[in-house]
Design an enzyme around this catalytic site. Structure first.
Site, PDB file in Angstrom:
ATOM      1  CB  CYS A 236      -0.916  -0.063   1.271  1.00  0.00           C
ATOM      2  SG  CYS A 236      -2.244  -1.192   1.046  1.00  0.00           S
TER       3      CYS A 236
ATOM      4  CB  CYS B  85      -4.501  -0.516  -0.737  1.00  0.00           C
ATOM      5  SG  CYS B  85      -2.884  -1.434  -0.703  1.00  0.00           S
TER       6      CYS B  85
END
Ligand SMILES: *[C@@H]1O[C@H](CO)[C@@H](O)[C@H](O)[C@H]1NC(C)=O
Ligand SMILES: *[C@@H]1O[C@H](CO)[C@@H](O)[C@H](O)[C@H]1NC(C)=O
Ligand SMILES: *[C@@H]1O[C@H](CO)[C@@H](O)[C@H](O)[C@H]1NC(C)=O
Ligand SMILES: *[C@@H]1O[C@H](CO)[C@@H](O)[C@H](O)[C@H]1NC(C)=O
Length: 287
Positions: free
Chosen positions: A95, A176
């Site tokens: 992420c 993300c």
């Protein structure tokens, strides 16, 4: 990632991901010669040298790729035909590192190189393996067509286009944390709904997984400054993000992105100005 220099995610049409357009004229060219060796070789390079912790079966990925493409009419390969290929190379991506871009090809890979945590589509195994290649099959034969492949524009299910669409979608779905989008403020429609970012990636982002969409608008060193965070199509992008519940930020004056362009040409006025400021600062600290 210099090897990927030709990956343009967004031309004006569906021609999108492929850069190829700039260096070659699809339609005249057939499948890239030695494609099998190139793809399998890149796969081994990626899994042995670049990302040694990964375990992928390169031969198997190739086999599934071949299955998807050959024996098919050259304009008849859909994204779904690549399902098995993508299953064989699914990758977990960290992420806060996702970098999307549109029409900033000259800059994006230097940016990713100096800000090392960024991760573009070309840093994924799929992007790495197929970058810059052309391919198509032929219905009556069990081999690629090495003589000619159709142009992007003539079919909706072009084998190369379908793969990039699938790769872009997979990449965006995995995004993300904080993501970054690098757009070109020196052109009209910096955010283009027909680009790969505007048509595939944006719609595949998940507002529950993505914390912030951080937009960076960058202009050429000599301008013009046509679009910015408050001007032109970027405003539409922000509108879309808002309506889908994303949090976002937008900057249109990131000095790193300007100075990076000086690597190509230090004689530009912008670069000269900043170089002398830097040298003065150096004098101050060394005195
Ligand atoms: C395209 O592929 C589909 C499914 O694989 C097949 O049913 C169809 O006949 C093909 N069309 C052409 C023109 O080859
Ligand atoms: C913006 O787009 C133009 C036209 O495609 C291109 O020449 C230029 O290099 C791009 N600028 C940046 C900063 O990527
Ligand atoms: C994510 O972006 C927001 C807004 O720019 C910032 O405040 C926050 O520190 C960022 N978080 C990370 C982990 O980079
Ligand atoms: C830095 O200092 C040197 C000598 O101290 C001087 O000759 C030079 O012009 C200075 N450079 C700048 C950019 O101020």
């Amino acid at each position: 990632m210099p090897f990927l220099t030709s990956f343009i995610i967004s031309i004006t049409t569906w021609i999108a991901p492929l850069h190829l357009c700039s260096s070659q004229t699809p339609g005249q060219l057939g499948t890239t010669a030695n494609i099998r060796h190139i793809v399998i070789g890149r796969c081994f390079t990626y899994t042995t040298l670049i990302n040694p912790s990964l375990r992928f079966d390169c031969e198997e990925i190739w086999r599934r790729f071949e299955e998807a493409v050959i024996h098919q009419a050259s304009c008849n390969v859909t994204e779904d035909d690549y399902n098995q290929v993508f299953h064989a190379m699914s990758q977990i991506q960290p992420c806060d590192r996702f970098l999307f871009w549109s029409k900033t090809r000259t800059l994006v890979h230097s940016y990713a190189a100096v800000v090392p945590h960024f991760w573009t589509l070309e840093d994924t195994l799929a992007g790495y393996m197929f970058n810059e290649l052309i391919w198509c099959g032929q219905e009556e034969d069990s081999d690629f067509d090495f003589n000619s492949c159709p142009e992007w524009s003539v079919c909706r299910t072009h084998p190369v286009f379908s793969l990039w669409k699938r790769a872009s979608q997979t990449f965006a779905e995995a995004a993300c944390g904080n993501i970054t989008v690098l757009l070109n403020g020196s052109i009209v429609n910096a955010f283009n709904r027909k680009s790969m970012f505007g048509s595939v990636e944006l719609d595949s982002l998940n507002p529950h997984r993505v914390k912030y969409v951080n937009i960076k608008v960058v202009t050429n060193l000599d301008g013009p400054q046509i679009e910015s965070c408050s001007q032109g199509s970027i405003v539409d992008l922000i509108h879309v993000l808002r309506s889908r519940g994303f949090r976002w930020t937008c900057t249109d004056s990131d000095p790193t992105l300007m100075i990076l362009q000086c690597v190509q040409d230090l004689t530009r006025p912008y670069c000269q100005r900043h170089a002398s400021i830097l040298l003065q600062q150096q004098n101050l600290t060394s005195n």
